[in-house]
Design a protein around this motif. Sequence first.
Motif, PDB file in Angstrom:
ATOM      1  N   LEU A   1       1.003  -1.226  -0.163  1.00  0.00           N
ATOM      2  CA  LEU A   1      -0.008  -0.069  -0.017  1.00  0.00           C
ATOM      3  C   LEU A   1       0.812   1.192   0.202  1.00  0.00           C
ATOM      4  CD1 LEU A   1      -2.679   1.026   0.113  1.00  0.00           C
ATOM      5  CD2 LEU A   1      -2.842   1.177   2.537  1.00  0.00           C
ATOM      6  N   GLU A   2       1.982   1.251   0.826  1.00  0.00           N
ATOM      7  CA  GLU A   2       3.010   2.557   0.785  1.00  0.00           C
ATOM      8  C   GLU A   2       3.476   2.505  -0.526  1.00  0.00           C
ATOM      9  OE1 GLU A   2       5.716   1.720   4.203  1.00  0.00           O
ATOM     10  OE2 GLU A   2       4.079   1.946   5.562  1.00  0.00           O
ATOM     11  N   GLU A   3       3.733   1.510  -1.127  1.00  0.00           N
ATOM     12  CA  GLU A   3       4.622   1.489  -2.366  1.00  0.00           C
ATOM     13  C   GLU A   3       3.645   2.004  -3.504  1.00  0.00           C
ATOM     14  OE1 GLU A   3       5.684  -2.490  -3.249  1.00  0.00           O
ATOM     15  OE2 GLU A   3       7.634  -2.336  -1.803  1.00  0.00           O
ATOM     16  N   LYS A   4       2.432   1.534  -3.327  1.00  0.00           N
ATOM     17  CA  LYS A   4       1.436   2.003  -4.312  1.00  0.00           C
ATOM     18  C   LYS A   4       1.179   3.664  -4.209  1.00  0.00           C
ATOM     19  CE  LYS A   4       0.631  -1.795  -6.542  1.00  0.00           C
ATOM     20  NZ  LYS A   4       0.781  -1.874  -8.008  1.00  0.00           N
ATOM     21  N   GLN A   5       1.050   3.960  -2.791  1.00  0.00           N
ATOM     22  CA  GLN A   5       0.702   5.331  -2.612  1.00  0.00           C
ATOM     23  C   GLN A   5       1.891   6.073  -3.242  1.00  0.00           C
ATOM     24  OE1 GLN A   5      -2.228   6.271  -1.084  1.00  0.00           O
ATOM     25  NE2 GLN A   5      -1.642   8.270  -1.518  1.00  0.00           N
ATOM     26  N   ALA A   6       3.116   5.588  -3.125  1.00  0.00           N
ATOM     27  CA  ALA A   6       4.202   6.421  -3.437  1.00  0.00           C
ATOM     28  C   ALA A   6       4.023   6.450  -5.006  1.00  0.00           C
ATOM     29  CB  ALA A   6       5.620   5.537  -3.280  1.00  0.00           C
ATOM     30  N   GLU A   7       3.659   5.326  -5.666  1.00  0.00           N
ATOM     31  CA  GLU A   7       3.341   5.299  -6.978  1.00  0.00           C
ATOM     32  C   GLU A   7       2.526   6.346  -7.612  1.00  0.00           C
ATOM     33  OE1 GLU A   7       2.683   1.383  -8.471  1.00  0.00           O
ATOM     34  OE2 GLU A   7       4.572   0.647  -7.974  1.00  0.00           O
TER      35      GLU A   7
ATOM     36  N   THR B   1       1.605   8.982  -5.700  1.00  0.00           N
ATOM     37  CA  THR B   1       2.174  10.414  -5.818  1.00  0.00           C
ATOM     38  C   THR B   1       2.892  10.721  -7.077  1.00  0.00           C
ATOM     39  OG1 THR B   1       1.863  10.090  -3.273  1.00  0.00           O
ATOM     40  CG2 THR B   1       3.452  11.829  -4.315  1.00  0.00           C
ATOM     41  N   ALA B   2       3.876   9.783  -7.365  1.00  0.00           N
ATOM     42  CA  ALA B   2       4.664  10.087  -8.426  1.00  0.00           C
ATOM     43  C   ALA B   2       3.959  10.082  -9.794  1.00  0.00           C
ATOM     44  CB  ALA B   2       5.779   8.733  -8.461  1.00  0.00           C
ATOM     45  N   LEU B   3       2.686   9.313  -9.896  1.00  0.00           N
ATOM     46  CA  LEU B   3       1.981   9.324 -11.090  1.00  0.00           C
ATOM     47  C   LEU B   3       1.274  10.850 -11.250  1.00  0.00           C
ATOM     48  CD1 LEU B   3       0.809   8.000 -13.524  1.00  0.00           C
ATOM     49  CD2 LEU B   3      -0.876   6.996 -12.229  1.00  0.00           C
ATOM     50  N   LYS B   4       0.770  11.399 -10.059  1.00  0.00           N
ATOM     51  CA  LYS B   4       0.109  12.673 -10.035  1.00  0.00           C
ATOM     52  C   LYS B   4       1.246  13.795 -10.352  1.00  0.00           C
ATOM     53  CE  LYS B   4      -3.571  11.569  -6.580  1.00  0.00           C
ATOM     54  NZ  LYS B   4      -3.985  12.049  -5.155  1.00  0.00           N
ATOM     55  N   ALA B   5       2.379  13.541  -9.913  1.00  0.00           N
ATOM     56  CA  ALA B   5       3.451  14.499 -10.174  1.00  0.00           C
ATOM     57  C   ALA B   5       3.392  14.676 -11.616  1.00  0.00           C
ATOM     58  CB  ALA B   5       4.566  14.277  -9.406  1.00  0.00           C
ATOM     59  N   THR B   6       3.799  13.120 -12.251  1.00  0.00           N
ATOM     60  CA  THR B   6       3.973  13.167 -13.635  1.00  0.00           C
ATOM     61  C   THR B   6       2.861  13.771 -14.397  1.00  0.00           C
ATOM     62  OG1 THR B   6       5.482  11.175 -13.377  1.00  0.00           O
ATOM     63  CG2 THR B   6       4.493  11.649 -15.559  1.00  0.00           C
ATOM     64  N   LEU B   7       1.499  13.405 -14.090  1.00  0.00           N
ATOM     65  CA  LEU B   7       0.277  13.582 -14.768  1.00  0.00           C
ATOM     66  C   LEU B   7       0.291  15.334 -14.624  1.00  0.00           C
ATOM     67  CD1 LEU B   7      -2.185  13.067 -16.178  1.00  0.00           C
ATOM     68  CD2 LEU B   7      -3.208  12.906 -13.740  1.00  0.00           C
ATOM     69  N   GLY B   8       0.764  16.017 -13.306  1.00  0.00           N
ATOM     70  CA  GLY B   8       0.563  17.405 -13.395  1.00  0.00           C
ATOM     71  C   GLY B   8       1.579  17.870 -14.457  1.00  0.00           C
ATOM     72  N   GLU B   9       2.788  17.527 -14.433  1.00  0.00           N
ATOM     73  CA  GLU B   9       3.624  17.882 -15.458  1.00  0.00           C
ATOM     74  C   GLU B   9       3.269  17.861 -16.767  1.00  0.00           C
ATOM     75  OE1 GLU B   9       7.464  15.782 -14.682  1.00  0.00           O
ATOM     76  OE2 GLU B   9       7.731  16.660 -12.762  1.00  0.00           O
ATOM     77  N   LYS B  10       2.853  16.755 -17.217  1.00  0.00           N
ATOM     78  CA  LYS B  10       2.261  16.596 -18.628  1.00  0.00           C
ATOM     79  C   LYS B  10       0.911  17.460 -18.719  1.00  0.00           C
ATOM     80  CE  LYS B  10       3.655  11.487 -19.157  1.00  0.00           C
ATOM     81  NZ  LYS B  10       3.059  10.284 -19.654  1.00  0.00           N
ATOM     82  N   SER B  11       0.203  17.489 -17.861  1.00  0.00           N
ATOM     83  CA  SER B  11      -0.946  18.383 -17.779  1.00  0.00           C
ATOM     84  C   SER B  11      -0.455  19.781 -18.436  1.00  0.00           C
ATOM     85  CB  SER B  11      -1.697  18.316 -16.814  1.00  0.00           C
ATOM     86  OG  SER B  11      -2.927  19.222 -16.913  1.00  0.00           O
ATOM     87  N   ARG B  12       0.428  20.328 -17.713  1.00  0.00           N
ATOM     88  CA  ARG B  12       1.234  21.896 -17.935  1.00  0.00           C
ATOM     89  C   ARG B  12       1.724  21.715 -19.136  1.00  0.00           C
ATOM     90  NH1 ARG B  12       2.320  21.095 -12.511  1.00  0.00           N
ATOM     91  NH2 ARG B  12       4.045  20.343 -12.816  1.00  0.00           N
ATOM     92  N   ALA B  13       2.374  20.557 -19.622  1.00  0.00           N
ATOM     93  CA  ALA B  13       3.171  20.711 -20.921  1.00  0.00           C
ATOM     94  C   ALA B  13       1.699  20.452 -22.045  1.00  0.00           C
ATOM     95  CB  ALA B  13       4.003  19.293 -21.165  1.00  0.00           C
ATOM     96  N   TYR B  14       1.186  19.734 -22.033  1.00  0.00           N
ATOM     97  CA  TYR B  14      -0.195  19.625 -22.811  1.00  0.00           C
ATOM     98  C   TYR B  14      -0.855  21.140 -22.908  1.00  0.00           C
ATOM     99  CZ  TYR B  14       0.480  14.619 -23.059  1.00  0.00           C
ATOM    100  OH  TYR B  14       0.831  13.371 -23.211  1.00  0.00           O
ATOM    101  N   ALA B  15      -1.107  21.752 -21.774  1.00  0.00           N
ATOM    102  CA  ALA B  15      -1.668  23.109 -21.966  1.00  0.00           C
ATOM    103  C   ALA B  15      -0.886  23.934 -22.656  1.00  0.00           C
ATOM    104  CB  ALA B  15      -1.846  23.563 -20.250  1.00  0.00           C
ATOM    105  N   GLY B  16       0.448  23.979 -22.513  1.00  0.00           N
ATOM    106  CA  GLY B  16       1.393  24.793 -23.259  1.00  0.00           C
ATOM    107  C   GLY B  16       1.312  24.528 -24.674  1.00  0.00           C
ATOM    108  N   LYS B  17       1.399  23.097 -25.236  1.00  0.00           N
ATOM    109  CA  LYS B  17       1.204  22.669 -26.437  1.00  0.00           C
ATOM    110  C   LYS B  17      -0.236  23.231 -26.983  1.00  0.00           C
ATOM    111  CE  LYS B  17       4.426  18.529 -26.183  1.00  0.00           C
ATOM    112  NZ  LYS B  17       4.371  17.247 -26.365  1.00  0.00           N
ATOM    113  N   ALA B  18      -1.269  22.858 -26.159  1.00  0.00           N
ATOM    114  CA  ALA B  18      -2.572  23.449 -26.652  1.00  0.00           C
ATOM    115  C   ALA B  18      -2.488  24.924 -27.106  1.00  0.00           C
ATOM    116  CB  ALA B  18      -3.535  23.079 -25.400  1.00  0.00           C
ATOM    117  N   GLY B  19      -1.748  25.490 -26.218  1.00  0.00           N
ATOM    118  CA  GLY B  19      -2.015  27.041 -26.511  1.00  0.00           C
ATOM    119  C   GLY B  19      -1.032  27.157 -27.870  1.00  0.00           C
ATOM    120  N   ALA B  20      -0.062  26.546 -27.929  1.00  0.00           N
ATOM    121  CA  ALA B  20       0.913  26.751 -29.094  1.00  0.00           C
ATOM    122  C   ALA B  20      -0.092  26.297 -30.472  1.00  0.00           C
ATOM    123  CB  ALA B  20       2.274  26.053 -29.128  1.00  0.00           C
ATOM    124  N   LEU B  21      -0.889  25.198 -30.034  1.00  0.00           N
ATOM    125  CA  LEU B  21      -1.272  24.759 -31.264  1.00  0.00           C
ATOM    126  C   LEU B  21      -2.435  25.594 -31.735  1.00  0.00           C
ATOM    127  CD1 LEU B  21      -1.853  20.971 -30.324  1.00  0.00           C
ATOM    128  CD2 LEU B  21      -0.415  22.126 -32.419  1.00  0.00           C
TER     129      LEU B  21
END
Length: 224
Positions: A80-86, A88-108
């Motif tokens: 459970l701790e490992e999954k929780q860590a995963e 958390t890491a996934l949320k961080a990655t998702l946030g980064e990708k979301s920001r990146a996609y938002a930037g790409k969407a603006g550029a598009l």
Amino acid sequence: MTSTNKKGALLFAGGLLLGGLVATNHWSSVENSISLQLDDVKAELSETKVALAEAQEALAQVNVQGEAATEHAESLAQQLEEKQAEITALKATLGEKSRAYAGKAGALEKTLEEKSVAIAQLKKRVTDTDVLYAERYRLTKAVSDLNEKILKGAHKLELSQKACSEFKKGNSWNKVSENDCDNFNALKAENNAMIEQFDHLSSDLDKVKRELSAFGNVPLPDHP
């Protein structure tokens, strides 16, 4: 000993014997009852020992199962701790990708807007080009027709001038030659007007050709 005493002694002895028999039977019955009770107690004790052994064995199994359950629970807690860590890491990655996609969407969106403007300009260019092609065709035909008229007019003017010269020299007295002299100036003025119009139309045609050339078209010859 008298007869009465003998009877009394016999009765006493008989009573003792009878009492002994009764007592013996009583104690034998009590002993049997106690023996039976003892056997029952022994049987219950044996059953209790068996039940105790089974209970101890069951308790041992429960302890083993409890230890296994504890280990399993600890393993689940670690997972459970490992999954929780995963997560958390996934949320961080998702946030980064979301920001990146938002930037790409603006550029598009910006690129799409630029493309839309370019397409609108291209459509206007195509429309303008069609207009220019139509104008080039009209001017080319007008210049060609006028050029033919000028050539015919120049030939007619040349003949009229020649006939008029012959008439003035006295070599010709026919009415046609005299009319040629009268109409020479009018024909010359008409031909000069056509030449001036030809120059204007040719200038307009050259302008249209330059505009078409600016659109990437191959320049056409100067004369049709």
